[in-house]
Design a protein around this motif. Structure first.
Motif, PDB file in Angstrom:
ATOM      1  N   VAL A  81      -8.175   5.056  13.050  1.00 55.60           N
ATOM      2  CA  VAL A  81      -7.955   5.673  11.732  1.00 55.60           C
ATOM      3  C   VAL A  81      -7.635   4.517  10.761  1.00 55.60           C
ATOM      4  CG1 VAL A  81      -6.816   7.404  10.285  1.00 55.60           C
ATOM      5  CG2 VAL A  81      -7.418   7.941  12.777  1.00 55.60           C
ATOM      6  N   ALA A  82      -8.472   4.514   9.893  1.00 56.14           N
ATOM      7  CA  ALA A  82      -8.379   3.426   8.488  1.00 56.14           C
ATOM      8  C   ALA A  82      -8.266   4.071   7.093  1.00 56.14           C
ATOM      9  CB  ALA A  82      -9.610   2.275   8.695  1.00 56.14           C
ATOM     10  N   ARG A 114      -7.538  -5.295   2.886  1.00 52.13           N
ATOM     11  CA  ARG A 114      -7.338  -4.829   1.997  1.00 52.13           C
ATOM     12  C   ARG A 114      -5.918  -3.862   1.973  1.00 52.13           C
ATOM     13  NH1 ARG A 114     -11.173   0.625   2.259  1.00 52.13           N
ATOM     14  NH2 ARG A 114     -10.014   1.152   4.113  1.00 52.13           N
ATOM     15  N   VAL A 115      -5.280  -3.493   0.871  1.00 47.14           N
ATOM     16  CA  VAL A 115      -4.155  -2.734   0.923  1.00 47.14           C
ATOM     17  C   VAL A 115      -4.604  -1.237   1.693  1.00 47.14           C
ATOM     18  CG1 VAL A 115      -2.679  -1.238  -0.419  1.00 47.14           C
ATOM     19  CG2 VAL A 115      -3.261  -3.660  -1.144  1.00 47.14           C
ATOM     20  N   GLY A 116      -3.911  -0.785   2.733  1.00 43.62           N
ATOM     21  CA  GLY A 116      -3.944   0.454   3.466  1.00 43.62           C
ATOM     22  C   GLY A 116      -3.458   0.057   4.778  1.00 43.62           C
ATOM     23  N   THR A 117      -3.900   1.129   5.647  1.00 41.91           N
ATOM     24  CA  THR A 117      -3.325   1.056   6.921  1.00 41.91           C
ATOM     25  C   THR A 117      -4.425   1.629   8.170  1.00 41.91           C
ATOM     26  OG1 THR A 117      -1.133   1.702   6.325  1.00 41.91           O
ATOM     27  CG2 THR A 117      -1.750   1.733   8.694  1.00 41.91           C
ATOM     28  N   GLN A 147      -2.645  -0.691  18.210  1.00 43.45           N
ATOM     29  CA  GLN A 147      -2.341  -1.902  17.500  1.00 43.45           C
ATOM     30  C   GLN A 147      -2.419  -1.137  15.885  1.00 43.45           C
ATOM     31  OE1 GLN A 147      -5.881  -4.174  17.766  1.00 43.45           O
ATOM     32  NE2 GLN A 147      -5.072  -5.909  16.480  1.00 43.45           N
ATOM     33  N   ILE A 148      -1.467  -1.560  14.952  1.00 43.20           N
ATOM     34  CA  ILE A 148      -1.490  -1.253  13.742  1.00 43.20           C
ATOM     35  C   ILE A 148      -1.806  -2.418  12.846  1.00 43.20           C
ATOM     36  CG2 ILE A 148       0.978  -1.217  13.787  1.00 43.20           C
ATOM     37  CD1 ILE A 148       0.776   0.948  11.928  1.00 43.20           C
ATOM     38  N   ARG A 149      -2.342  -2.335  11.909  1.00 48.40           N
ATOM     39  CA  ARG A 149      -2.573  -3.478  10.841  1.00 48.40           C
ATOM     40  C   ARG A 149      -2.476  -2.655   9.431  1.00 48.40           C
ATOM     41  NH1 ARG A 149      -5.370  -4.815   6.820  1.00 48.40           N
ATOM     42  NH2 ARG A 149      -6.603  -2.742   6.966  1.00 48.40           N
ATOM     43  N   GLY A 186      -4.677   4.019   1.578  1.00 46.88           N
ATOM     44  CA  GLY A 186      -3.168   4.562   1.290  1.00 46.88           C
ATOM     45  C   GLY A 186      -2.308   3.274   0.592  1.00 46.88           C
ATOM     46  N   THR A 187      -0.990   3.434   0.566  1.00 46.09           N
ATOM     47  CA  THR A 187       0.045   2.511   0.358  1.00 46.09           C
ATOM     48  C   THR A 187       0.248   1.579   1.008  1.00 46.09           C
ATOM     49  OG1 THR A 187       1.638   3.927   1.326  1.00 46.09           O
ATOM     50  CG2 THR A 187       1.267   4.288  -0.981  1.00 46.09           C
ATOM     51  N   GLY A 188      -0.013   1.653   2.308  1.00 43.94           N
ATOM     52  CA  GLY A 188       0.064   0.506   3.357  1.00 43.94           C
ATOM     53  C   GLY A 188       1.661   0.740   3.520  1.00 43.94           C
ATOM     54  N   ILE A 189       2.145  -0.245   4.490  1.00 43.66           N
ATOM     55  CA  ILE A 189       3.522  -0.304   4.867  1.00 43.66           C
ATOM     56  C   ILE A 189       3.933  -1.642   4.620  1.00 43.66           C
ATOM     57  CG2 ILE A 189       5.075  -0.117   6.838  1.00 43.66           C
ATOM     58  CD1 ILE A 189       2.917   1.721   8.183  1.00 43.66           C
ATOM     59  N   PRO A 190       5.248  -2.251   4.201  1.00 44.64           N
ATOM     60  CA  PRO A 190       5.510  -3.592   3.805  1.00 44.64           C
ATOM     61  C   PRO A 190       5.650  -4.093   5.129  1.00 44.64           C
ATOM     62  CG  PRO A 190       6.660  -2.044   2.543  1.00 44.64           C
ATOM     63  CD  PRO A 190       5.961  -0.913   3.466  1.00 44.64           C
ATOM     64  N   GLN A 191       5.507  -5.593   5.192  1.00 46.98           N
ATOM     65  CA  GLN A 191       5.725  -6.323   6.416  1.00 46.98           C
ATOM     66  C   GLN A 191       7.104  -5.962   6.971  1.00 46.98           C
ATOM     67  OE1 GLN A 191       5.835 -10.288   5.287  1.00 46.98           O
ATOM     68  NE2 GLN A 191       6.257 -11.012   7.578  1.00 46.98           N
TER      69      GLN A 191
END
Ligand code: ADP
Ligand code: MG
Length: 344
Positions: A58-59, A142-145, A111-113, A62-67
């Motif tokens: 699932v891609a 790009r920005v997102g997860t 796996q999460i990116r 959205g905001t994404g998760i900070p490192q």
């Protein structure tokens, strides 16, 4: 013979908790979609292989998760959606328990990116389901997860036995994806199974667009033979589409109910709608509908079960009466114009 009391390892605890959240591939898709929606995504791609038993991806944009938060995202009881018990009383996000990713990753190759606004790179984290995680790896993107779940239950054979044929698991996922697509017309979705696009919907910005999307998901017959519903009464709102009595089914297989955007299985609500149609349908026939109930977040408890399909209302009979009365008024109105006729 008594054995010594010992603390479970967090990995084992996660695997046990996964029993409640992750019943089958469709539950993984549900949790990942909820996370994507909670992150404010406007485009979500779902790609599965062999009914999700081999791979689920699932891609989102959205905001994404900070490192620095990525390792937390996959650990248990870690959430960005809840800070206190008071928040729970009015939770507006789909998730809040902070356990989905921890549970899923304990029973799969995971796996999460993710890349947040503030990061110039994407970061990857992966685990092979043994409670051990890779180092954070930088990558492009790009920005997102994006989350990929492979070989679900490979390390829990007892549970793997309960997986059905890929075809069956696919149809559970397809039903779920359809529901989510129905619930969020402001989000574009693409759903791919074994490299083929199964469903794709665009964002809706007009009534006409909404009807097209309804038609794509529910069939053009339903879209033509249903009434646009819109009722509001102080704090409670009902909207969506109710099938005309002439568009009835031999099974209750086209009934979609959402509470505050959440997919629910609620006997009280489905019974209210059934009663609303009681005078206009033959015995043994079932209505078709897509209905959304919106009520203040503090009047509904969504923390009834980990999978969150059940809800509890502070005042059930108030919701029941409103739903039954509104739908009945709409469907028993003589000469009602169907929503697809242009005579709204
Ligand atoms: P919950 O959704 O109940 O908070 P999860 O285990 O599903 O728990 O996710 C943990 C946390 O990871 C979330 O609270 C959120 O901050 C972050 N997260 C997970 N998936 C996404 C996503 N797709 N986009 C942005 N943040 C995410
Ligand atoms: Mg979640």
């Amino acid at each position: 013979m008594r054995q010594k009391i010992e603390q479970l390892s967090s990995y084992l605890a996660d695997q046990i908790a996964a029993g409640e959240v992750v019943e089958r591939p469709a539950s993984v898709v549900k949790e990942l979609l909820e996370n994507a929606l909670d992150s404010g995504a406007t485009q979500i791609d779902i790609e599965i292989e062999e009914g999700g038993t081999k791979s689920i991806r699932v891609a989102d944009n959205g905001t994404g998760i900070p490192q620095d938060e990525l390792p937390l995202a996959v650990s248990r009881h870690a959430t960005s959606k809840l800070k206190s018990l008071e928040d729970l009383a009015a939770v507006s996000t789909l998730g809040f328990r902070g356990e989905a990713l921890a549970s899923i990753s304990s029973v799969s190759r995971f796996q999460i990116r993710s890349r947040s606004d503030g990061d110039s790179l994407a970061w990857n984290l992966s685990s092979e389901g043994e409670g051990r995680w890779s180092e954070l790896q930088p990558g492009a993107g790009r920005v997102g997860t994006e989350v990929q779940v492979r070989d679900l239950f490979f390390n829990t054979p007892a549970r793997k036995k309960f997986l059905r044929a890929a075809r069956t698991e696919f149809s559970h996922i397809d039903q779920l994806v359809k529901r989510v697509m129905l619930s969020r017309s402001d989000v574009a979705f693409k759903f791919i199974h074994n490299q083929k696009i199964v469903r794709q919907v665009h964002r809706v910005d007009s009534d006409e667009g909404a009807l097209q999307r309804l038609s794509a998901l529910m069939g053009s017959d339903f879209a033509r033979q249903s009434l646009r519903i819109e009722f509001e009464n102080s704090d409670i709102r009902l909207h969506g589409w109710a099938g005309l009595p002439t568009f009835n089914r031999s099974q209750a297989d086209m009934q979609y109910l959402f509470v505050n955007g959440r997919i629910v299985r609620d006997r009280l609500l489905s019974y209210a709608v059934k009663q609303a149609y009681a005078d206009v349908l033959y015995h043994g026939r079932h209505p078709a509908y897509v209905l959304f109930v919106e009520i203040p977040f503090d009047l509904v408890d969504v923390n009834v079960h980990p999978a969150k399909y059940e809800v509890r209302f502070a005042n059930g009979s108030w919701v029941y009466d409103f739903l039954r009365r509104s739908v009945r008024d709409a469907v028993s109105r003589p000469l009602a114009a169907p929503s697809g006729s242009g005579a709204q």
